[in-house]
Design an enzyme around this catalytic site. Structure first.
Site, PDB file in Angstrom:
ATOM      1  N   HIS A 399       0.836  -1.204   0.000  1.00 14.77           N
ATOM      2  CA  HIS A 399       0.000   0.000   0.000  1.00 14.77           C
ATOM      3  C   HIS A 399       0.869   1.252   0.000  1.00 14.77           C
ATOM      4  O   HIS A 399       0.661   2.193  -0.765  1.00 14.77           O
ATOM      5  CB  HIS A 399      -0.904  -0.029   1.242  1.00 14.77           C
ATOM      6  CG  HIS A 399      -1.738   1.200   1.403  1.00 14.77           C
ATOM      7  ND1 HIS A 399      -1.318   2.281   2.141  1.00 14.77           N
ATOM      8  CD2 HIS A 399      -2.937   1.534   0.886  1.00 14.77           C
ATOM      9  CE1 HIS A 399      -2.244   3.218   2.088  1.00 14.77           C
ATOM     10  NE2 HIS A 399      -3.242   2.786   1.339  1.00 14.77           N
ATOM     11  N   ARG A 498      -8.271   0.645  -8.910  1.00  8.54           N
ATOM     12  CA  ARG A 498      -8.687  -0.287  -7.854  1.00  8.54           C
ATOM     13  C   ARG A 498      -9.805   0.330  -7.014  1.00  8.54           C
ATOM     14  O   ARG A 498      -9.581   1.342  -6.359  1.00  8.54           O
ATOM     15  CB  ARG A 498      -7.497  -0.604  -6.957  1.00  8.54           C
ATOM     16  CG  ARG A 498      -6.352  -1.367  -7.623  1.00  8.54           C
ATOM     17  CD  ARG A 498      -5.172  -1.415  -6.665  1.00  8.54           C
ATOM     18  NE  ARG A 498      -4.173  -2.417  -7.009  1.00  8.54           N
ATOM     19  CZ  ARG A 498      -3.000  -2.120  -7.546  1.00  8.54           C
ATOM     20  NH1 ARG A 498      -2.710  -0.872  -7.837  1.00  8.54           N
ATOM     21  NH2 ARG A 498      -2.123  -3.078  -7.778  1.00  8.54           N
ATOM     22  N   ARG A 545     -11.768  -1.895 -11.508  1.00  4.71           N
ATOM     23  CA  ARG A 545     -11.880  -3.246 -10.960  1.00  4.71           C
ATOM     24  C   ARG A 545     -12.798  -3.230  -9.748  1.00  4.71           C
ATOM     25  O   ARG A 545     -12.659  -2.374  -8.873  1.00  4.71           O
ATOM     26  CB  ARG A 545     -10.489  -3.733 -10.570  1.00  4.71           C
ATOM     27  CG  ARG A 545     -10.471  -5.174 -10.164  1.00  4.71           C
ATOM     28  CD  ARG A 545      -9.074  -5.612  -9.839  1.00  4.71           C
ATOM     29  NE  ARG A 545      -8.638  -5.066  -8.563  1.00  4.71           N
ATOM     30  CZ  ARG A 545      -7.427  -5.257  -8.068  1.00  4.71           C
ATOM     31  NH1 ARG A 545      -6.530  -5.926  -8.764  1.00  4.71           N
ATOM     32  NH2 ARG A 545      -7.091  -4.768  -6.909  1.00  4.71           N
ATOM     33  N   GLU A 641      -5.087 -13.678 -12.412  1.00  4.07           N
ATOM     34  CA  GLU A 641      -4.120 -13.576 -11.314  1.00  4.07           C
ATOM     35  C   GLU A 641      -4.131 -14.826 -10.443  1.00  4.07           C
ATOM     36  O   GLU A 641      -3.484 -14.867  -9.403  1.00  4.07           O
ATOM     37  CB  GLU A 641      -4.358 -12.300 -10.482  1.00  4.07           C
ATOM     38  CG  GLU A 641      -5.773 -12.068 -10.093  1.00  4.07           C
ATOM     39  CD  GLU A 641      -6.042 -10.686  -9.516  1.00  4.07           C
ATOM     40  OE1 GLU A 641      -5.102  -9.977  -9.154  1.00  4.07           O
ATOM     41  OE2 GLU A 641      -7.233 -10.323  -9.422  1.00  4.07           O
ATOM     42  N   GLY A 663      -2.677  -9.932 -13.440  1.00  3.43           N
ATOM     43  CA  GLY A 663      -2.301  -9.382 -12.148  1.00  3.43           C
ATOM     44  C   GLY A 663      -1.118 -10.195 -11.653  1.00  3.43           C
ATOM     45  O   GLY A 663      -1.275 -11.173 -10.924  1.00  3.43           O
ATOM     46  N   THR A 664       0.058  -9.772 -12.093  1.00  3.09           N
ATOM     47  CA  THR A 664       1.233 -10.598 -11.780  1.00  3.09           C
ATOM     48  C   THR A 664       1.629 -10.537 -10.309  1.00  3.09           C
ATOM     49  O   THR A 664       2.365 -11.396  -9.839  1.00  3.09           O
ATOM     50  CB  THR A 664       2.436 -10.167 -12.647  1.00  3.09           C
ATOM     51  OG1 THR A 664       2.445  -8.742 -12.721  1.00  3.09           O
ATOM     52  CG2 THR A 664       2.346 -10.746 -14.033  1.00  3.09           C
ATOM     53  N   ASN A 665       1.134  -9.519  -9.589  1.00  2.00           N
ATOM     54  CA  ASN A 665       1.452  -9.487  -8.150  1.00  2.00           C
ATOM     55  C   ASN A 665       0.890 -10.746  -7.499  1.00  2.00           C
ATOM     56  O   ASN A 665       1.565 -11.422  -6.722  1.00  2.00           O
ATOM     57  CB  ASN A 665       0.821  -8.268  -7.473  1.00  2.00           C
ATOM     58  CG  ASN A 665       1.234  -6.969  -8.130  1.00  2.00           C
ATOM     59  OD1 ASN A 665       2.249  -6.923  -8.824  1.00  2.00           O
ATOM     60  ND2 ASN A 665       0.466  -5.912  -7.920  1.00  2.00           N
ATOM     61  N   ASP A 666      -0.360 -11.040  -7.819  1.00  2.00           N
ATOM     62  CA  ASP A 666      -0.985 -12.240  -7.260  1.00  2.00           C
ATOM     63  C   ASP A 666      -0.567 -13.490  -8.014  1.00  2.00           C
ATOM     64  O   ASP A 666      -0.292 -14.517  -7.408  1.00  2.00           O
ATOM     65  CB  ASP A 666      -2.510 -12.096  -7.285  1.00  2.00           C
ATOM     66  CG  ASP A 666      -3.003 -11.249  -6.115  1.00  2.00           C
ATOM     67  OD1 ASP A 666      -2.441 -11.403  -5.006  1.00  2.00           O
ATOM     68  OD2 ASP A 666      -3.928 -10.445  -6.303  1.00  2.00           O
ATOM     69  N   CYS A 713      -1.261  -5.557 -15.660  1.00  5.81           N
ATOM     70  CA  CYS A 713      -1.349  -4.386 -14.782  1.00  5.81           C
ATOM     71  C   CYS A 713      -0.661  -4.615 -13.442  1.00  5.81           C
ATOM     72  O   CYS A 713      -0.730  -3.782 -12.557  1.00  5.81           O
ATOM     73  CB  CYS A 713      -2.795  -3.952 -14.588  1.00  5.81           C
ATOM     74  SG  CYS A 713      -3.834  -5.217 -13.857  1.00  5.81           S
TER      75      CYS A 713
END
Ligand code: PEP
Ligand code: MG
Length: 762
Positions: A399, A498, A545, A641, A663-666, A713
């Site tokens: 965050h 988001r 989203r 993701e 969603g490559t973070n997830d 993203c």
């Protein structure tokens, strides 16, 4: 003296000549070909407002609540009237006109604002101040006053207010430069703007440079390997339009390029060789890679502007990437107190405020440095006031990192020990590029345009040009307050907005909000936030989203006590799975979309998070229909993701969706079983891991068969290698953080050019 010629100006004169004036003086001093110019100094602006007796009225007019947009608009108007309608004192006026008369032949001039170091320390923002081209003697004084007035645009007032700068102490200089009647013009990067490799890139088009800088024309592109001393590639573009000066009106107008010149190569080998050696000279002079604007006239090359390239990954990213195995000694300075990830660029000096609990946020004043374990969404108002942020915890997708990048607040994240090392009221310098916090005031680097190097709220437009790419380059937005800044990058739309940040900023869970204020108010909150972003970008598409906040984030909010207690919230009750379990809340989100569609925001796209299979999608689209949104008529899609969604991509495509977005973070955390927020295993978190890349490639291939567009993203979208691989694979768009837009545009363009060349050679 009210004016100073370039010959009398060098880099050390930023206070008087502004960044642009000082940089031009420096270039001239280095023997480089700069068109003649003089500077109406910052002291002259000051003398004008004081001698004409408007200073008090002016500062009173702009002393408004910067959150009140109506007040801001009238402040701008009043300030402009005061400046433009007031006569310049006689002695100043005659000095300016006498200087102009020293140019031979009554030429047209460019009149450009030149921000001084105390003001708007970000060059990209300073670029918002006025510039006038093709000005003649009759209009000169008026245009100079309009440059002065641009010190008080709404955005400038707001920005300064947010930054804690005082309107009264800010000055502005104005450069008056003989226009080059350009036959050809363009830009030159003395190094690769992402990787810093020794490669000179020249972009060139016919006519004045605005066509290239604004992206209105695809320029020719020439790349030159400095080590091999050879031209690597020459890409001749079809140049349909050019900007020229209209001989009658003196205005810059857009014209069609004559047919025979559209596909003609702009620069020959001799001109390129001359440009390359000028580029090397400029870089040697500043000892830093440069982004140069140039033009030719009557067979001579002129340099119009030079600024440091701030997008090279080197210094910033090395300090990020090496963080895991370096200690503070690595930073190369003796006064480093704390180091961490450089998560949001810029350097700021201020007073540290160690914030333990939320009720301590009141002690954060404008420009202070927040030092905390980790940020929470209700810290956002304080982050907006802050000069910089330092945290103990968090990674590049936390965050703290996301919000500080969007707000343009320099940030050092994940330092481990900031809250125990730094103390309240301590003066510290935060360097968000290098990821270090130093004692007291760190001197900003000096160069041609010091404001961009010393601090920053960079937006993607800092490098000057917007390369035309077939791959859309979009921007991620999490907080609506960042929309305008994000839109100014020239991104092709928002690839991820988001929704959870809109909810988190209310400090209440959706249920609590509805209980307290009613359903309509909740829908309106979402509508207002989404509309701010859609408006800033219109007609560019904005992909919103639906809610995806893990229960541990909701638990911190009012009403959070009712959140389920989950052993592993990342694998728990979030994204579409929660929305399907709580259809009433989901439908309120959908009603916000519906309202905006009805208002005419047809640019909105709807995206579903954390989908696992087609069943999720069918259940969600049924709810869309229930609220009156026809999925056939609107653009909608899903995040990919979870590995499940990637592996089930065929059946997802058959649901009729328009797009998927990685969603490559997830996706990385679920594919590699590495919690994205767990510092202990952070060294195993690798978005470029072959397993993740394999999923991305397969999904793109299948989506292309189904004519479904693809996007990325996640944070990894800003990595050059990710862009290379995915553009190569045929991804439709890439969406990155606001500070990475410019870089991503260039990287995508580079890959596309290589692909074109390869296809031509085959
Ligand atoms: C992602 O997972 O890559 C993503 C963009 O979503 P978030 O970071 O909000 O989970
Ligand atoms: Mg995600």
């Amino acid at each position: 003296m009210p004016v100073a010629w370039l010959s009398a100006i060098s880099t050390s004169d930023v206070d008087s000549a502004g960044g642009k004036g000082a940089s031009l003086g420096e270039l001239r001093d280095a023997g480089l070909p700069v068109p003649p110019a003089f500077v109406v100094t910052a002291e002259t602006y000051r003398a004008f407002i004081e001698e004409a007796g408007i200073a008090d009225d002016l500062f009173e007019a702009v002393d408004v609540d910067s959150e009140d947009s109506a007040a801001l608009a009238s402040a701008e108007q009043r300030a402009r009237e005061l400046i433009v309608d007031t006569d310049i004192p006689e002695r100043v006026e005659s000095s300016i006109l006498a200087a102009y008369d020293d140019f031979e032949g009554d030429p047209f001039v460019a009149v450009r604002s030149s921000a001084t170091a105390e003001d708007l320390p970000d060059a990209s923002f300073a670029g918002q101040q006025e510039t006038f081209l093709n000005v003649d003697r009759a209009d000169l004084l008026d245009r100079i006053k309009r440059c002065w007035a641009s010190l008080f645009t709404q955005r400038a007032i707001y920005y300064r207010d947010q930054q804690g700068f005082d309107h009264e102490t800010v000055d502005i200089a104005v450069v008056v430069q003989r226009m080059v009647d350009a036959e050809k013009s363009g830009v030159m990067f003395t190094r690769h703007p992402s990787t810093g490799e020794p490669e000179i890139t020249v972009e060139a088009a016919w006519g004045l440079g605005e066509a290239v800088v604004s992206g209105a024309v695809s320029p020719d592109n020439y790349s030159y390997d400095r080590e091999a001393e050879s031209i690597e590639t020459v890409t001749v573009a079809t140049k349909k339009t050019m900007h020229v000066r209209d001989d009658e009106t003196g205005e810059t107008v857009e014209r069609s390029v004559p047919d025979e010149k559209q596909d003609e190569r702009v620069l020959d080998e001799t001109e390129l060789a001359e440009l390359h050696s000028l580029g090397e000279l400029v870089e040697d002079h500043y000892d830093q890679p440069q982004d140069v604007e140039w033009a030719t006239s009557d067979g001579s090359i002129y340099l119009l502007q030079s600024r440091p390239i701030t997008t090279i990954e080197g210094s910033a990213d090395e300090s990020r990437n090496d963080h895991a195995d370096t200690d503070s000694g690595e930073s190369g300075t003796s006064d480093v107190l704390v180091d961490g990830l450089g998560a949001s660029p810029g350097t700021v000096t201020g007073t540290a405020r160690v914030v333990g609990t939320l009720d301590q946020l009141d002690k954060v004043n404008q420009g202070d440095i927040i030092v905390t374990e980790m940020t929470t969404p209700d810290m956002v108002p304080a982050m907006k006031r802050a000069g910089a942020l330092v945290t103990d915890e968090g990674g590049m997708t936390s965050h703290a990192a996301i919000v500080s990048r969007e707000l343009g607040v320099p940030a050092v994240i994940g330092s481990e020990n900031a809250t125990s090392t730094l103390t309240d009221d301590q003066m510290v310098s935060v360097d968000g590029d290098r990821g270090v916090v130093a004692d007291g005031h760190r001197e900003p680097a000096t160069d041609g345009e010091p404001q961009s190097a010393s601090s920053g709220r960079p937006d993607g437009s800092a490098g000057g040009t917007k390369p035309m790419t077939a791959t859309d380059i979009k921007v991620n937005v999490s907080i609506p307050e960042a929309a305008e800044r994000a839109a100014a990058t020239g991104a092709d739309g928002v690839g991820l907005l988001r929704m959870e940040h809109m909810v988190l900023s209310t400090n209440k869970t959706p249920q609590q909000y509805v209980d307290d204020h009613g359903e309509e108010a909740f829908v309106n909150t979402l509508t207002d936030s989404m509309r701010t972003v859609a408006e800033a970008f219109y007609p560019r598409p904005v992909r919103v989203r639906t809610l995806d906040a893990p229960s541990d984030e909701f638990r911190q909010l009012e009403g959070g006590d009712d959140e389920p207690s989950e052993h592993n919230p990342m694998l728990g009750y979030r994204g579409i799975r929660r929305s399907l379990e709580e259809p009433e809340t989901f439908k309120l989100q959908l009603r916000a979309f519906k309202k905006l569609y009805e208002m005419g925001y047809d640019s909105l796209e709807l995206m579903l998070p954390l989908v696992t299979d087609a069943e999720d999608v069918h259940r969600a689209t049924a709810l869309l229909r229930e609220v009156g949104i026809d999925p056939e008529k609107r653009d909608w899609g899903v995040m990919v993701e979870t590995p499940a969604s990637a592996l089930c991509i065929e059946e997802l495509c058959e649901t009729g969706l328009d797009f998927v977005s990685f969603g490559t973070n997830d996706l990385t955390q679920y594919t590699l079983a590495v919690d994205r927020n767990n510092g202990t295993v952070a060294d195993r978190y690798d978005e470029l891991h072959p397993a993740v890349m394999g999923l991305l490639h397969d999904v793109i291939e299948t989506c292309r068969e189904y004519d479904v567009s693809t996007s990325i993203c996640g944070q990894a979208a800003s990595k050059p290698r990710m862009i290379q691989e995915l553009v190569d694979a045929g991804i439709t768009s890439v969406s990155v953080n606001v500070d990475a837009v410019h870089d991503a545009q260039r990287e995508a363009k580079r890959v596309e050019q290589r692909l074109i060349l390869e296809s031509v050679r085959d």
